[in-house]
Motif scaffolding. Structure first.
Motif, PDB file in Angstrom:
ATOM      1  N   THR A   1     -14.658   1.839  -3.376  1.00  0.00           N
ATOM      2  CA  THR A   1     -15.880   2.576  -3.073  1.00  0.00           C
ATOM      3  C   THR A   1     -16.353   3.395  -4.264  1.00  0.00           C
ATOM      4  O   THR A   1     -17.520   3.775  -4.332  1.00  0.00           O
ATOM      5  CB  THR A   1     -15.649   3.516  -1.882  1.00  0.00           C
ATOM      6  OG1 THR A   1     -14.550   4.393  -2.179  1.00  0.00           O
ATOM      7  CG2 THR A   1     -15.314   2.712  -0.629  1.00  0.00           C
TER       8      THR A   1
ATOM      9  N   GLU B   1       0.817  -1.219   0.000  1.00  0.00           N
ATOM     10  CA  GLU B   1       0.000   0.000   0.000  1.00  0.00           C
ATOM     11  C   GLU B   1       0.846   1.262   0.000  1.00  0.00           C
ATOM     12  O   GLU B   1       0.326   2.358  -0.249  1.00  0.00           O
ATOM     13  CB  GLU B   1      -0.935   0.008   1.211  1.00  0.00           C
ATOM     14  CG  GLU B   1      -0.259   0.175   2.558  1.00  0.00           C
ATOM     15  CD  GLU B   1       0.253  -1.132   3.136  1.00  0.00           C
ATOM     16  OE1 GLU B   1       0.703  -1.135   4.294  1.00  0.00           O
ATOM     17  OE2 GLU B   1       0.194  -2.155   2.423  1.00  0.00           O
TER      18      GLU B   1
ATOM     19  N   GLY C   1     -10.329  -1.905  10.140  1.00  0.00           N
ATOM     20  CA  GLY C   1     -10.243  -0.563   9.573  1.00  0.00           C
ATOM     21  C   GLY C   1      -8.935  -0.324   8.843  1.00  0.00           C
ATOM     22  O   GLY C   1      -8.910   0.257   7.753  1.00  0.00           O
ATOM     23  N   GLY C   2      -7.819  -0.796   9.434  1.00  0.00           N
ATOM     24  CA  GLY C   2      -6.533  -0.633   8.757  1.00  0.00           C
ATOM     25  C   GLY C   2      -6.452  -1.425   7.472  1.00  0.00           C
ATOM     26  O   GLY C   2      -5.910  -0.958   6.465  1.00  0.00           O
TER      27      GLY C   2
ATOM     28  N   SER D   1      -9.000  -2.318   5.546  1.00  0.00           N
ATOM     29  CA  SER D   1      -9.860  -1.720   4.524  1.00  0.00           C
ATOM     30  C   SER D   1      -9.218  -0.481   3.921  1.00  0.00           C
ATOM     31  O   SER D   1      -9.275  -0.271   2.703  1.00  0.00           O
ATOM     32  CB  SER D   1     -11.215  -1.366   5.133  1.00  0.00           C
ATOM     33  OG  SER D   1     -11.050  -0.422   6.184  1.00  0.00           O
ATOM     34  N   SER D   2      -8.584   0.354   4.752  1.00  0.00           N
ATOM     35  CA  SER D   2      -7.918   1.541   4.212  1.00  0.00           C
ATOM     36  C   SER D   2      -6.735   1.155   3.331  1.00  0.00           C
ATOM     37  O   SER D   2      -6.497   1.781   2.291  1.00  0.00           O
ATOM     38  CB  SER D   2      -7.452   2.437   5.354  1.00  0.00           C
ATOM     39  OG  SER D   2      -6.514   1.754   6.175  1.00  0.00           O
ATOM     40  N   ALA D   3      -5.991   0.119   3.720  1.00  0.00           N
ATOM     41  CA  ALA D   3      -4.877  -0.339   2.890  1.00  0.00           C
ATOM     42  C   ALA D   3      -5.384  -0.878   1.555  1.00  0.00           C
ATOM     43  O   ALA D   3      -4.800  -0.603   0.493  1.00  0.00           O
ATOM     44  CB  ALA D   3      -4.080  -1.410   3.635  1.00  0.00           C
ATOM     45  N   LYS D   4      -6.484  -1.627   1.583  1.00  0.00           N
ATOM     46  CA  LYS D   4      -7.041  -2.153   0.333  1.00  0.00           C
ATOM     47  C   LYS D   4      -7.554  -1.031  -0.559  1.00  0.00           C
ATOM     48  O   LYS D   4      -7.442  -1.109  -1.786  1.00  0.00           O
ATOM     49  CB  LYS D   4      -8.166  -3.134   0.647  1.00  0.00           C
ATOM     50  CG  LYS D   4      -7.685  -4.470   1.185  1.00  0.00           C
ATOM     51  CD  LYS D   4      -8.845  -5.405   1.447  1.00  0.00           C
ATOM     52  CE  LYS D   4      -8.353  -6.742   1.996  1.00  0.00           C
ATOM     53  NZ  LYS D   4      -9.472  -7.661   2.294  1.00  0.00           N
ATOM     54  N   MET D   5      -8.113   0.004   0.043  1.00  0.00           N
ATOM     55  CA  MET D   5      -8.584   1.130  -0.765  1.00  0.00           C
ATOM     56  C   MET D   5      -7.422   1.848  -1.438  1.00  0.00           C
ATOM     57  O   MET D   5      -7.517   2.240  -2.613  1.00  0.00           O
ATOM     58  CB  MET D   5      -9.384   2.089   0.116  1.00  0.00           C
ATOM     59  CG  MET D   5     -10.724   1.535   0.576  1.00  0.00           C
ATOM     60  SD  MET D   5     -11.543   2.575   1.800  1.00  0.00           S
ATOM     61  CE  MET D   5     -11.810   4.058   0.859  1.00  0.00           C
ATOM     62  N   ARG D   6      -6.314   2.022  -0.713  1.00  0.00           N
ATOM     63  CA  ARG D   6      -5.133   2.647  -1.330  1.00  0.00           C
ATOM     64  C   ARG D   6      -4.575   1.771  -2.444  1.00  0.00           C
ATOM     65  O   ARG D   6      -4.181   2.279  -3.508  1.00  0.00           O
ATOM     66  CB  ARG D   6      -4.070   2.905  -0.264  1.00  0.00           C
ATOM     67  CG  ARG D   6      -4.417   4.004   0.710  1.00  0.00           C
ATOM     68  CD  ARG D   6      -3.188   4.462   1.478  1.00  0.00           C
ATOM     69  NE  ARG D   6      -2.645   3.408   2.309  1.00  0.00           N
ATOM     70  CZ  ARG D   6      -2.996   3.186   3.568  1.00  0.00           C
ATOM     71  NH1 ARG D   6      -3.908   3.954   4.139  1.00  0.00           N
ATOM     72  NH2 ARG D   6      -2.446   2.212   4.269  1.00  0.00           N
TER      73      ARG D   6
END
Length: 557
Positions: free
Chosen positions: A357, A254, A313-314, A316-321
């Motif tokens: 998203t 990420e 949460g971490g 999901s944010s890493a996957k979004m990046r």
């Protein structure tokens, strides 16, 4: 030379000099270890390399506050250093010693000696961030073009205590006539520039550096790992080490950037960039994320829930990046006409749906692929567009897609429908907000009324309190009158019922004689009718019995 004939011969004096003079000095230990490069077999057999490496490792792990010896450090870039500058490069000045003071001196060693020193430093318990930064410093010096200009400086500056500002010492590769190496570099290397490193030596350096990188995450930057991976593929490093390096990149994928992912394809592939490599890196990232979610340590119930929420949460944010990074990478490689639809499709579907998203980046990549491949059939276009979710497109992307002639007709219809749904939802939300705003307008009136009452004088408040008492008294009297009125009304209804009963009794006695007489007459009439009916019905029955012949029974005999 030995002590057999007489004490104090050459071997004894050499051992004493090595123990009490060389190994007790930082600079002398570095110089002796550097001099052993030309005497490798003998220096190894005499344990000089091991002893110098351990001495350097011990001094590198010392608290910087206790350092009293000279070191090169990372001096600022100057044109012509004076002798005073050379003498003042030691920490005898009133300057705080940075934690990376030993990087520059250790980086002049040969790769095998550097590995020995780093291994000894690991055993001493040095922080893995410092070890990783020293490896980056060494790689930037011995592998030209591996790190960008100033690319490794940010990580080194973060390790300094007290926000000490230190400038870069020119080119990271150590080349250039204007860069000053100073200190041990002048003593060991002289004024001559190092010769160009051969590909074989670079391959050996990369393989050695991969083997000594600390296993902890974030010990080195992801950009450094990707550039090291690029050089490893270019120089045909051992496949096992390349696989290990790919796993390390997957641990912190990420943190990668698009420029680092654009690795050229050095194999026989037709594509410009190595798409299969990025696919493997993405798979390692997903496996690492799944492993971290499964292997959560044993905690209490509350701590476990909090840990799982933070991990979720971490992750999901890493996957979004990573999803945004992959979409940008797909947009870049989609211009390659040799890129097959299968590779594009597999890489786009590698991430789960929850990672994105918004599919604007994916739509941009699909549009770029359709531009570069106009000969795709209708079936292939539909297959390509199945990767995209039309409901996750923004309004701007929907407007662009509705006018895009390269998209299939079915996809355009889906985009228009999703756009209409979004517009209707937006209108409904605005209406709801307006209603809530109108309702909220009445709330401040209560507060202003209270403030007005509180701001009135004392005499008005006393009059208002007495008036409230009178009003309450009148209310109580009114309730009493109402209750008495209800009681009187009930009494009146009771008397009315009793009067009606008394008046109704004579009428019942007068009418009873007539009604009883009529009832008797009606009963007699009914009885006569029933008798006559019975007599008439019996006669036909008798006649029927006479007319019917007698039935004889036939015997069997």
């Amino acid at each position: 030379m030995t002590e057999d004939l007489e004490e104090g011969n050459l071997i004894f004096k050499t051992e004493a000099f090595l123990s009490y003079v060389v190994l007790s000095s930082w600079r002398d230990s570095i110089i002796v270890l550097k001099s052993c490069e030309k005497l490798s077999p003998w220096a190894e057999n005499l344990q000089i390399v091991r002893r110098c490496s351990e001495s350097i490792a011990w001094k590198a792990c010392v608290n910087p506050k206790g350092i009293r010896w000279n070191y090169t450090g990372r001096p600022s870039k100057v044109s012509s250093p004076s002798w005073n500058d050379l003498k003042d490069s030691s920490p005898s000045r009133a300057i705080q010693v940075p934690p990376d003071w030993w990087f520059e001196d250790v980086s002049i060693l040969r790769i095998d000696h550097f590995v020995r020193v780093i291994t000894a430093i690991k055993v001493k318990g040095m922080r893995f961030e410092l070890i990783g930064a020293s490896i980056m410093q060494y790689a930037s010096k011995w592998i030209p073009g591996l790190i960008k200009d100033g690319g490794g400086e940010a990580m080194l500056d973060d390790l300094s205590n007290g926000n000490i500002s230190r400038e870069s010492n020119g080119s990271s590769s150590g080349s250039g006539s204007g860069s000053w190496k100073g200190g041990l570099h002048l003593i060991v290397a002289g004024k001559e520039e190092p010769e160009a490193i051969k590909a074989k030596d670079q391959r050996m350096i990369i393989e050695s550096l991969i083997s000594i990188i600390p296993p902890q995450k974030d010990s080195v930057s992801c950009s450094f790992l990707l550039r090291l991976l690029r050089m490893a593929n270019k120089l045909k490093v051992a496949p096992a080490l390349v696989t290990e390096l790919e796993k390390r990149v997957g641990m912190q994928f990420e943190q990668a950037t698009l420029s680092d992912l654009l690795i050229p394809s050095y194999s026989k592939s037709d594509t410009t960039y190595d798409v299969d490599l990025v696919q493997r890196l993405l798979e390692h990232f997903l496996v690492q994320e799944q492993t971290e979610c499964v292997s959560s340590p044993s905690r209490s119930y509350m701590e476990k829930n909090m840990f799982e929420e933070s991990q979720r949460g971490g992750a999901s944010s890493a996957k979004m990046r990573v999803a945004r990074l992959v979409d940008s990478y797909l947009t870049e490689i989609a211009r390659d006409r040799n890129l097959s639809l299968t590779k594009f499709h597999v890489l786009a579907e590698a991430l789960p749906e929850s990672a994105r998203t918004c599919d604007d980046g994916l739509y941009r990549a699909i549009d770029s692929y359709l531009k570069a491949h106009p000969a795709l059939s209708e079936h292939e276009r539909k297959r390509l567009c199945r990767v995209m979710d039309c409901q996750k497109l923004s309004i701007d992307a929907c407007m662009h897609a509705a006018q895009n002639e390269r998209l299939p007709l079915r996809v355009v219809v889906q985009v228009l429908f999703s756009e209409q749904v979004k517009i209707s939802n937006a209108i409904a939300n605005n209406t709801l907000k307006d209603n809530t705003a109108v309702e909220s307008q009445f709330q401040p009136m209560v507060s202003t009324r209270k403030t007005l009452l509180e701001g009135t004088p004392q005499s008005f408040q006393e009059g208002w309190s007495s008036a409230k008492k009178d009003i309450n008294t009148l209310k109580f009297e009114l309730e009493t009158v109402k209750s008495k009125y209800v009681e009187l009304q009930n009494d009146m209804e009771t008397l009315q019922r009793q009067f009606d009963k008394i008046v109704a009794k004579p009428k019942q006695h007068s009418s009873s004689a007539w009604t009883s007489g009529w009832k008797k007459l009606s009963r007699l009439a009914k009885m006569n009718n029933m008798d006559s009916h019975d007599d008439g019905s019996d006669q036909p029955v008798a006649e029927q019995t006479r007319k019917t012949p007698r039935r004889w029974r036939n015997s069997i005999s």
